[in-house]
Scaffold this motif. Structure first.
Motif, short mmCIF file in Angstrom:
data_model
loop_
_atom_site.label_atom_id
_atom_site.label_comp_id
_atom_site.label_asym_id
_atom_site.label_seq_id
_atom_site.Cartn_x
_atom_site.Cartn_y
_atom_site.Cartn_z
N ILE A 17 0.84 -1.20 0.00
CA ILE A 17 0.00 0.00 0.00
C ILE A 17 0.88 1.25 0.00
N LYS A 18 0.33 2.28 -0.64
CA LYS A 18 1.05 3.54 -0.71
C LYS A 18 0.64 4.40 0.48
N VAL A 19 1.63 4.97 1.17
CA VAL A 19 1.38 5.83 2.32
C VAL A 19 1.90 7.22 1.98
N VAL A 20 1.05 8.23 2.17
CA VAL A 20 1.44 9.62 1.92
C VAL A 20 1.36 10.38 3.24
N LEU A 21 2.49 10.94 3.65
CA LEU A 21 2.53 11.76 4.86
C LEU A 21 2.54 13.22 4.44
N GLU A 22 1.59 13.96 4.94
CA GLU A 22 1.53 15.39 4.64
C GLU A 22 2.28 16.15 5.73
N THR A 23 3.13 17.05 5.31
CA THR A 23 3.83 17.88 6.29
C THR A 23 3.03 19.13 6.52
N GLU A 24 3.07 19.61 7.78
CA GLU A 24 2.31 20.79 8.16
C GLU A 24 3.21 22.00 8.21
N GLU A 25 2.59 23.15 8.07
CA GLU A 25 3.32 24.40 8.20
C GLU A 25 3.79 24.55 9.65
N VAL A 26 4.96 25.13 9.83
CA VAL A 26 5.46 25.41 11.17
C VAL A 26 4.78 26.66 11.67
N ASP A 27 4.20 26.59 12.87
CA ASP A 27 3.53 27.76 13.43
C ASP A 27 4.23 28.21 14.71
N ALA A 28 3.61 29.13 15.41
CA ALA A 28 4.23 29.72 16.60
C ALA A 28 4.11 28.84 17.83
N ILE A 29 3.46 27.70 17.69
CA ILE A 29 3.33 26.79 18.82
C ILE A 29 4.00 25.49 18.44
N GLY A 30 4.69 24.88 19.37
CA GLY A 30 5.34 23.61 19.11
C GLY A 30 6.84 23.72 19.24
N PRO A 31 7.56 22.76 18.69
CA PRO A 31 9.01 22.72 18.86
C PRO A 31 9.74 23.97 18.39
N GLN A 32 9.29 24.57 17.28
CA GLN A 32 9.96 25.77 16.80
C GLN A 32 9.82 26.91 17.80
#
Length: 166
Positions: A17-32
């Motif tokens: 099966i094919k798996v597609v992972l979508e990356t999210e935009e980096v926002d002001a909350i989270g590791p960054q």
């Protein structure tokens, strides 16, 4: 532009099966955002006994992705550093660097004798109460920050009373 990562994996029946992972935009909350938060601003506010600044910085630390327990350890570090500064005459008696030692030494002017020891004791007792499920670390940190101002306010009113006279 979308940045998707694709790969193939077999399911439990052996089908590819094919798996597609979508990356999210980096926002002001989270590791960054977390990497952008300066935890030393919080420890400085604690040492300076600035309740409002400390509380606001605590909220910013939580919003940046830090957990309350991580912030608790920074609070303990600040109190421990100040305790070391109370028990020594110079940095040469410690394993500390000059800058944090001298900063902790300067913060001692904001506390009456015995207050730092009491804060340390309250933090350790609170930590063990949290581990037993009797309270939460978040509550312990907030109560500690709120108590910063109480003693400073009492000192202010005591000074005012002596200046104003009977």
């Amino acid at each position: 532009m979308e940045n998707n990562e694709e790969f193939f994996q077999r399911d439990i029946f052996g089908n590819l099966i094919k798996v597609v992972l979508e990356t999210e935009e980096v926002d002001a909350i989270g590791p960054q955002a977390r990497s952008d938060f300066n935890v030393f601003a919080l420890t400085d506010a604690i040492g300076a006994r600035k309740k409002r600044d400390a509380w606001v910085l605590y909220q910013k630390a939580l919003a940046s992705g830090m957990v309350a327990e991580e912030i608790f350890y920074k609070l303990v570090w600040q109190i421990k550093t100040m305790l070391i500064a109370t028990k020594t005459k110079s940095v040469s008696e410690t394993d500390m660097k000059d800058f944090p030692y001298n900063k902790a030494k300067s913060f001692l002017n904001n506390f009456k004798p015995g207050e730092i020891e009491k804060m340390s004791e309250d933090l350790m007792l609170g930590y063990h109460r949290a581990r037993r499920g009797e309270t939460e670390i978040e509550t312990l940190v907030e109560k500690t920050l709120v108590r910063l101002h109480d003693a400073a306010l009492r000192r202010f009113w005591q000074r005012e009373a002596t200046v104003m006279g009977p």
